[in-house]
Design a protein around this motif. Sequence first.
Motif, PDB file in Angstrom:
ATOM      1  N   VAL A  33       4.336   3.270  -1.165  1.00 45.69           N
ATOM      2  CA  VAL A  33       4.415   2.411  -2.247  1.00 45.69           C
ATOM      3  C   VAL A  33       4.646   0.924  -1.936  1.00 45.69           C
ATOM      4  CG1 VAL A  33       5.782   1.943  -4.328  1.00 45.69           C
ATOM      5  CG2 VAL A  33       5.382   4.055  -3.757  1.00 45.69           C
ATOM      6  N   ILE A  34       5.355   0.618  -0.932  1.00 43.27           N
ATOM      7  CA  ILE A  34       5.561  -0.771  -0.187  1.00 43.27           C
ATOM      8  C   ILE A  34       4.111  -1.249   0.222  1.00 43.27           C
ATOM      9  CG2 ILE A  34       6.709  -2.109   1.561  1.00 43.27           C
ATOM     10  CD1 ILE A  34       9.321  -0.240   1.149  1.00 43.27           C
ATOM     11  N   LYS A  35       3.563  -0.253   0.968  1.00 44.34           N
ATOM     12  CA  LYS A  35       2.128  -0.655   1.453  1.00 44.34           C
ATOM     13  C   LYS A  35       1.195  -0.628   0.529  1.00 44.34           C
ATOM     14  CE  LYS A  35       2.522   1.804   6.017  1.00 44.34           C
ATOM     15  NZ  LYS A  35       1.986   2.943   6.814  1.00 44.34           N
ATOM     16  N   LEU A  36       1.257  -0.272  -0.726  1.00 50.75           N
ATOM     17  CA  LEU A  36       0.343  -0.418  -1.836  1.00 50.75           C
ATOM     18  C   LEU A  36       0.573  -1.761  -2.449  1.00 50.75           C
ATOM     19  CD1 LEU A  36      -2.064   0.348  -3.585  1.00 50.75           C
ATOM     20  CD2 LEU A  36      -0.150   1.714  -4.913  1.00 50.75           C
ATOM     21  N   LEU A  37       1.945  -2.106  -2.620  1.00 53.37           N
ATOM     22  CA  LEU A  37       2.284  -3.356  -3.190  1.00 53.37           C
ATOM     23  C   LEU A  37       1.866  -4.512  -2.303  1.00 53.37           C
ATOM     24  CD1 LEU A  37       6.111  -2.794  -4.426  1.00 53.37           C
ATOM     25  CD2 LEU A  37       4.017  -3.502  -5.667  1.00 53.37           C
ATOM     26  N   LYS A  38       1.856  -4.281  -0.845  1.00 51.88           N
ATOM     27  CA  LYS A  38       1.666  -5.341  -0.163  1.00 51.88           C
ATOM     28  C   LYS A  38      -0.029  -5.607  -0.316  1.00 51.88           C
ATOM     29  CE  LYS A  38       1.386  -6.493   4.739  1.00 51.88           C
ATOM     30  NZ  LYS A  38       0.017  -6.775   4.869  1.00 51.88           N
ATOM     31  N   GLU A  39      -0.675  -4.454  -0.369  1.00 50.66           N
ATOM     32  CA  GLU A  39      -2.127  -4.520  -0.491  1.00 50.66           C
ATOM     33  C   GLU A  39      -2.570  -5.370  -1.645  1.00 50.66           C
ATOM     34  OE1 GLU A  39      -5.605  -1.624  -1.511  1.00 50.66           O
ATOM     35  OE2 GLU A  39      -3.917  -0.772  -0.164  1.00 50.66           O
TER      36      GLU A  39
END
Length: 119
Positions: free
Chosen positions: A69-75
Motif C-alpha cells: 500500500v505504501i508503494k502504491l501511494l508512492k507511485e
Amino acid sequence: MKKVEDIFKDICSLNIIDLGRLIEMAEEKFGKLNMKIDENNFDEKKKESIDNRKKSITLNKCGPNRIPVIKLLKEITNKSLIESKKIIDELPKLIIDDIENDLFLDYKKKFEDLGCVIE
C-alpha cells in the motif's frame, strides 16, 4: 428573465412547510401537472452525469500488508516512502482529489486488491 430569477431566489429561501403550502396553492390555481417522464432516458442522463464528475479517493483503512500500500501511494502521489508511510499512519486520509472517473476506478481497484477500504 430577471423577474423569474428573483422569484426563484425567493422560493429557495422558503422553509419546507411554506414550500409545501406554495405547491398546494399552485396546484389549486393551475391544477396538478400530469407530466410523464421517460425514466429510462432520465436514468441514463443521470448516470452519465454522475460518471463524468471528478472524484476523490479517501483511504479509510489499510490492507493487512502495509508495504504494498505504501508503494502504491508512492507511485500514485509521487511522494517519498516516508511521506507515504506517514499517510498510512494518519488514516483516514484524502489521497487524491479531483480525478477523472476512469483513473478513479483504476486506483480504486488497485487499493481494493490490496485489501484497503477507500471512499
